[in-house]
Design a protein around this motif. Structure first.
Motif, short mmCIF file in Angstrom:
data_model
loop_
_atom_site.label_atom_id
_atom_site.label_comp_id
_atom_site.label_asym_id
_atom_site.label_seq_id
_atom_site.Cartn_x
_atom_site.Cartn_y
_atom_site.Cartn_z
N CYS A 42 -17.21 -6.42 2.29
CA CYS A 42 -16.98 -5.14 3.09
C CYS A 42 -15.59 -4.49 2.55
O CYS A 42 -15.00 -4.79 1.83
CB CYS A 42 -17.00 -5.55 4.67
N ILE A 43 -15.52 -3.34 3.27
CA ILE A 43 -14.14 -2.68 3.06
C ILE A 43 -12.98 -3.57 3.48
O ILE A 43 -12.06 -3.48 2.43
CB ILE A 43 -14.02 -1.45 4.05
N GLY A 44 -13.04 -4.48 4.38
CA GLY A 44 -11.92 -5.50 4.23
C GLY A 44 -11.66 -6.28 3.20
O GLY A 44 -10.45 -6.51 2.85
N ASP A 45 -12.70 -6.60 2.51
CA ASP A 45 -12.68 -7.53 1.23
C ASP A 45 -12.08 -6.46 0.25
O ASP A 45 -11.19 -7.06 -0.51
CB ASP A 45 -13.91 -7.90 0.97
N ARG A 59 -12.81 5.03 12.90
CA ARG A 59 -13.81 4.01 13.29
C ARG A 59 -14.26 4.54 14.85
O ARG A 59 -15.51 4.03 15.23
CB ARG A 59 -13.15 2.72 13.44
N ASP A 98 -4.01 5.08 2.81
CA ASP A 98 -4.34 3.73 2.74
C ASP A 98 -5.70 3.55 3.32
O ASP A 98 -6.47 2.61 2.86
CB ASP A 98 -3.09 2.90 3.89
N ALA A 99 -6.20 4.08 4.32
CA ALA A 99 -7.42 4.06 4.93
C ALA A 99 -8.54 4.06 3.90
O ALA A 99 -9.48 3.65 3.53
CB ALA A 99 -7.85 4.76 6.15
N ALA A 151 -10.02 1.88 -0.26
CA ALA A 151 -11.43 1.22 -0.56
C ALA A 151 -12.44 1.97 -0.83
O ALA A 151 -13.36 1.21 -1.43
CB ALA A 151 -11.57 0.16 0.59
N ARG A 162 -10.08 -4.30 0.53
CA ARG A 162 -8.45 -3.89 0.78
C ARG A 162 -7.70 -5.13 0.51
O ARG A 162 -6.56 -4.97 0.30
CB ARG A 162 -8.57 -3.38 2.40
N LYS A 163 -8.20 -6.16 0.37
CA LYS A 163 -7.42 -7.43 0.15
C LYS A 163 -7.21 -7.71 -1.25
O LYS A 163 -6.39 -8.33 -1.72
CB LYS A 163 -8.34 -8.74 0.39
N ARG A 168 0.59 -1.24 0.04
CA ARG A 168 0.05 -0.05 -0.11
C ARG A 168 0.79 1.02 0.01
O ARG A 168 2.38 1.16 -0.04
CB ARG A 168 -0.89 -0.04 1.24
#
Length: 153
Positions: free
Chosen positions: A49-52, A133, A8-9, A12, A54-55, A1
């Motif tokens: 979701c956002i985590g997905d 968050r 970085d945050a 997504a 970012r993957k 990243r």
């Protein structure tokens, strides 16, 4: 990243913005706008979701949109979201924390000022120290009180 917390945050968000734009204006077709390399970002945004998101391996900025993409409808939609053009129609609460690296307090301060200068009524609450968050926990009671006040009218 990128190695920069705020960037970085926020990385997504573009596929979510595109899907949100499509929901508001069906003339916007995110799949037709993005390169094959960037399509996995949309798939992740549609199904996860956002985590997905970012993957998904990062896509260089110059390789996100197709060179022949018609960005006109998207550009027009995003222009209508410009705070100087928005007229709030419902009670609105804006919450911002000083420690948020994704959405900076100075940018939110400017957005709120622009909206208010254009005659929009809204409630603006700020919280010290919480990150992006952490804002959720910091403002939860205020949000509940805000909604309860609206419902009581």
């Amino acid at each position: 990243r990128w190695g920069v917390p705020g960037i970085d945050a926020a990385e997504a968000f573009p596929p979510l913005i595109l899907l949100g734009a499509q929901a508001a204006d069906p003339a916007i077709d995110p799949s037709a706008l993005l390169t094959e390399q960037a399509q996995p970002l949309l798939t992740a945004a549609r199904t996860g979701c956002i985590g997905d998101i970012r993957k998904v391996p990062p896509v260089p900025a110059g390789q996100v949109f197709r060179p022949d993409a018609d960005l006109g409808p998207l550009t027009e939609y995003l222009g209508r979201q410009e705070p100087s053009r928005v007229h709030v129609q419902v009670p609105t609460l804006v919450a911002q924390s000083s420690g948020d690296l994704v959405v900076s307090k100075p940018s939110t301060d400017l957005m709120v000022k622009t909206l208010q200068d254009n005659g929009n009524e809204l409630t603006y609450r700020t919280y010290e120290g919480a990150d992006h968050r952490g804002t959720i926990g910091a403002w939860q009671q205020d949000a509940q009180d805000f909604v309860a006040g609206i419902l009581a009218r």
